[in-house]
Design a protein around this motif. Structure first.
Motif, short mmCIF file in Angstrom:
data_model
loop_
_atom_site.label_atom_id
_atom_site.label_comp_id
_atom_site.label_asym_id
_atom_site.label_seq_id
_atom_site.Cartn_x
_atom_site.Cartn_y
_atom_site.Cartn_z
N ALA A 365 -47.20 -50.08 9.55
CA ALA A 365 -46.73 -51.18 8.70
C ALA A 365 -47.85 -51.77 7.86
CB ALA A 365 -46.10 -52.27 9.55
N SER A 366 -49.10 -51.50 8.24
CA SER A 366 -50.24 -52.04 7.50
C SER A 366 -50.55 -51.25 6.24
CB SER A 366 -51.48 -52.08 8.39
OG SER A 366 -51.29 -52.97 9.47
N ALA A 367 -49.95 -50.09 6.09
CA ALA A 367 -50.19 -49.28 4.90
C ALA A 367 -49.66 -50.01 3.66
CB ALA A 367 -49.52 -47.93 5.04
N THR A 368 -50.43 -50.01 2.61
CA THR A 368 -50.05 -50.69 1.39
C THR A 368 -48.70 -50.21 0.87
OG1 THR A 368 -52.37 -50.99 0.79
CG2 THR A 368 -50.75 -51.20 -0.97
N SER A 369 -48.43 -48.92 1.05
CA SER A 369 -47.19 -48.34 0.53
C SER A 369 -45.98 -48.62 1.41
CB SER A 369 -47.36 -46.82 0.39
OG SER A 369 -47.66 -46.24 1.66
N ASN A 370 -46.20 -49.15 2.61
CA ASN A 370 -45.08 -49.41 3.51
C ASN A 370 -44.30 -50.63 3.01
OD1 ASN A 370 -43.44 -50.31 5.78
ND2 ASN A 370 -44.67 -48.92 7.03
N PRO A 371 -42.98 -50.51 2.83
CA PRO A 371 -42.21 -51.66 2.34
C PRO A 371 -42.27 -52.87 3.26
CG PRO A 371 -40.76 -49.87 3.03
CD PRO A 371 -42.14 -49.31 2.98
N LEU A 372 -42.56 -52.67 4.53
CA LEU A 372 -42.73 -53.82 5.43
C LEU A 372 -43.96 -54.63 5.03
CD1 LEU A 372 -41.91 -52.51 9.04
CD2 LEU A 372 -40.62 -54.15 7.66
N GLN A 373 -45.03 -53.94 4.65
CA GLN A 373 -46.25 -54.61 4.21
C GLN A 373 -45.97 -55.39 2.93
OE1 GLN A 373 -49.93 -56.01 3.57
NE2 GLN A 373 -49.48 -54.81 5.39
N MET A 374 -45.20 -54.77 2.05
CA MET A 374 -44.85 -55.43 0.79
C MET A 374 -44.02 -56.69 1.08
SD MET A 374 -42.96 -53.74 -2.53
CE MET A 374 -43.81 -52.19 -2.22
N THR A 375 -43.06 -56.57 1.99
CA THR A 375 -42.22 -57.71 2.35
C THR A 375 -43.05 -58.85 2.89
OG1 THR A 375 -40.30 -56.30 2.82
CG2 THR A 375 -40.33 -58.48 3.83
N PHE A 376 -43.98 -58.53 3.78
CA PHE A 376 -44.83 -59.56 4.39
C PHE A 376 -45.66 -60.27 3.33
CE2 PHE A 376 -48.37 -61.12 7.06
CZ PHE A 376 -47.63 -61.82 8.00
N ARG A 377 -46.22 -59.51 2.40
CA ARG A 377 -47.04 -60.10 1.34
C ARG A 377 -46.19 -61.00 0.44
NH1 ARG A 377 -48.93 -54.71 0.70
NH2 ARG A 377 -47.98 -54.60 -1.37
N ASP A 378 -44.98 -60.53 0.13
CA ASP A 378 -44.11 -61.31 -0.75
C ASP A 378 -43.71 -62.63 -0.09
OD1 ASP A 378 -44.26 -59.33 -2.63
OD2 ASP A 378 -42.27 -58.50 -2.23
N LEU A 379 -43.38 -62.59 1.19
CA LEU A 379 -43.01 -63.81 1.89
C LEU A 379 -44.20 -64.76 2.01
CD1 LEU A 379 -40.76 -62.34 4.74
CD2 LEU A 379 -40.02 -63.77 2.82
N MET A 380 -45.37 -64.21 2.23
CA MET A 380 -46.59 -65.02 2.33
C MET A 380 -46.84 -65.75 1.00
SD MET A 380 -50.45 -63.75 3.30
CE MET A 380 -50.45 -62.57 1.95
N ALA A 381 -46.67 -65.05 -0.11
CA ALA A 381 -46.88 -65.66 -1.42
C ALA A 381 -45.85 -66.75 -1.69
CB ALA A 381 -46.84 -64.59 -2.51
N ALA A 382 -44.60 -66.46 -1.37
CA ALA A 382 -43.53 -67.43 -1.63
C ALA A 382 -43.70 -68.69 -0.78
CB ALA A 382 -42.18 -66.79 -1.34
N ARG A 383 -44.30 -68.53 0.40
CA ARG A 383 -44.50 -69.68 1.29
C ARG A 383 -45.43 -70.71 0.68
NH1 ARG A 383 -44.35 -73.58 3.51
NH2 ARG A 383 -44.44 -74.13 5.73
N ASN A 384 -46.25 -70.28 -0.29
CA ASN A 384 -47.19 -71.20 -0.92
C ASN A 384 -46.65 -71.84 -2.19
OD1 ASN A 384 -49.41 -71.10 0.85
ND2 ASN A 384 -50.07 -69.13 0.04
N HIS A 385 -45.43 -71.52 -2.57
CA HIS A 385 -44.86 -72.12 -3.77
C HIS A 385 -44.60 -73.60 -3.55
CE1 HIS A 385 -41.74 -72.86 -6.91
NE2 HIS A 385 -42.51 -72.04 -7.60
#
Length: 419
Positions: A365-385
């Motif tokens: 899941a830590s692979a940049t190409s893994n959609p789980l990694q992408m999901t985690f990053r997106d949620l992390m960014a949105a949490r700071n809005h």
């Protein structure tokens, strides 16, 4: 008590007796438009999902995805009927954004942000509306409300100079709305310079929330949203848009919009987690199927329940608000502050619930190409809005419950309490 506006323009009056009319036909039409829109969204989700990696790689949502969203009616959800819009109920619009987020978080984010401003434009002068929708009902505006650029008052308007940041979806906008504290300036995209190098992030990358720079751009008063007009219930747009949708609180709609992307992203992420877990084995692929792990069962069940409850409550809140508006009534401050908190809390709940799955997602899941990694990053960014600040929202909510004096109106942030 009414406060004086510096808009220096004559505001056409609206007929308050309209609120006592029977709006049942209007209500049914809006709900029907919402149902048609949701069916159209379902038809494009697979196609949008196929381009999710392209959004991430390019740092902007693909044009093809935006065209598909246009076809669903998404960008005319809050456009007035008089310009070919749908004037659908907010709950339907929000649910559609949640669906899009399961396919592409960034597409959902800009879909929400680029469309919600149609609601704001509908509160402004008829001249502004005529200009904005001159080319059709799907016209889009990005925004940057933080008042970090320079704006100087001149005869008949203001001159803008400087840079405003984080304008989500600006590559797909025809207009940009820029913050000026107690006002917002509506500027044609041709008057701004987009800094394509300004967006280098690790979450919601496809939103292309880039900086825009203006050099001595004059903005006439009719292109300025003076928030004091909303505070005083003197929205110029009510002269021509005197209907339930636009009687609702713009700031409430605005602050609730990002929540839809967060909820949909988290639920879509859990679906991905389940699919990957079906084929994973414990002990580096040599042991029992991970799907048999009871700890995984508890974490997934807890996450689905928490996020699902947040989704259902969020949509129910906005169905109720629309019903209130169709009765010609205004939601009281306590209810609006409750919904404001619950929207912010849903952002936190979605992020935290998904994060609980991360320790059992596996090393892949830590692979940049893994959609789980992408999901985690997106949620992390949105949490700071800014809309996700549940501490501030909780303060507004409980202070209202205690009957404490609110902060006086001064800008868009404090306006949220009053209107």
């Amino acid at each position: 008590m009414s406060m004086v506006s510096d808009s220096v323009q004559t505001k056409p009056s609206y007929d308050p007796s309209a609120r006592s009319l029977d709006w049942s036909t209007y209500r049914e039409r809006a709900l029907a438009a919402g149902r048609d829109y949701l069916a159209a969204i379902d038809n494009v989700l697979e196609s949008i999902a196929s381009r999710r990696n392209e959004s991430e790689t390019a740092g902007r949502v693909p044009d093809a995805t935006v065209e598909e969203l246009i076809g669903t009616g998404l960008f005319r959800a809050f456009t007035p009927l008089r310009y070919g819009g749908l004037e659908m109920d907010p709950a339907s619009f929000f649910e559609g954004i949640m669906k899009v987020a399961t396919a592409d978080s960034s597409a959902a984010w800009i879909a929400g942000q680029l469309n919600v401003h149609a609601f704001e434009i509908a509160l402004m002068s008829e001249k502004m509306q005529d200009e904005f929708w001159a080319d059709g009902p799907d016209t889009r505006a990005s925004s940057s409300y933080a008042p970090i650029g320079s704006y100087v008052e001149k005869e008949g308007g203001y001159v803008l100079d400087g840079t405003w940041t984080f304008s989500s979806g600006v590559d797909h906008a025809q207009w940009v709305i820029l913050g000026g504290g107690d006002k917002a300036f509506v500027v044609p995209i041709t008057d701004v310079e987009i800094d394509h190098s300004s967006w280098d992030v690790q979450g919601l990358k496809g939103t292309g929330s880039k900086s825009v720079t203006l050099k001595e751009v004059f903005v006439p008063n009719y292109r300025i949203h003076f928030f004091i007009d909303t505070y005083n219930d003197e929205n110029p747009g009510w002269a021509v848009n005197n209907v339930p949708l636009y009687w609702m609180s713009f700031t409430s709609v605005f602050n609730s919009t990002p929540t839809n992307t967060v909820i949909g992203t988290a639920l879509g992420g859990i679906d991905i987690f389940l699919e990957q877990s079906k084929v994973r084995l414990t002990r580096q692929g040599t042991g029992a199927p991970i799907a048999q792990n009871p700890f995984l069962h508890l974490k997934v069940a807890t996450a689905l329940t928490a996020i699902g409850a947040a989704r259902d409550r969020h949509l129910a809140n906005w169905r109720t608000f629309f019903e209130i508006a169709c009765r010609g009534e205004e939601a009281p401050a306590l209810e609006r502050m409750r919904v404001r908190f619950e929207a912010a809390n849903a952002n936190a709940t979605s992020f935290e619930s998904f994060a609980e799955l991360w320790p059992i997602a596996g090393a892949a899941a830590s692979a940049t190409s893994n959609p789980l990694q992408m999901t985690f990053r997106d949620l992390m960014a949105a949490r700071n809005h800014g809309s996700a600040g549940r501490e501030l929202a909780a303060g507004q909510y409980i202070k209202t419950m205690f009957g404490l004096e609110p902060a006086p109106f001064k800008d868009l942030g404090t306006l949220a309490y009053f209107k």
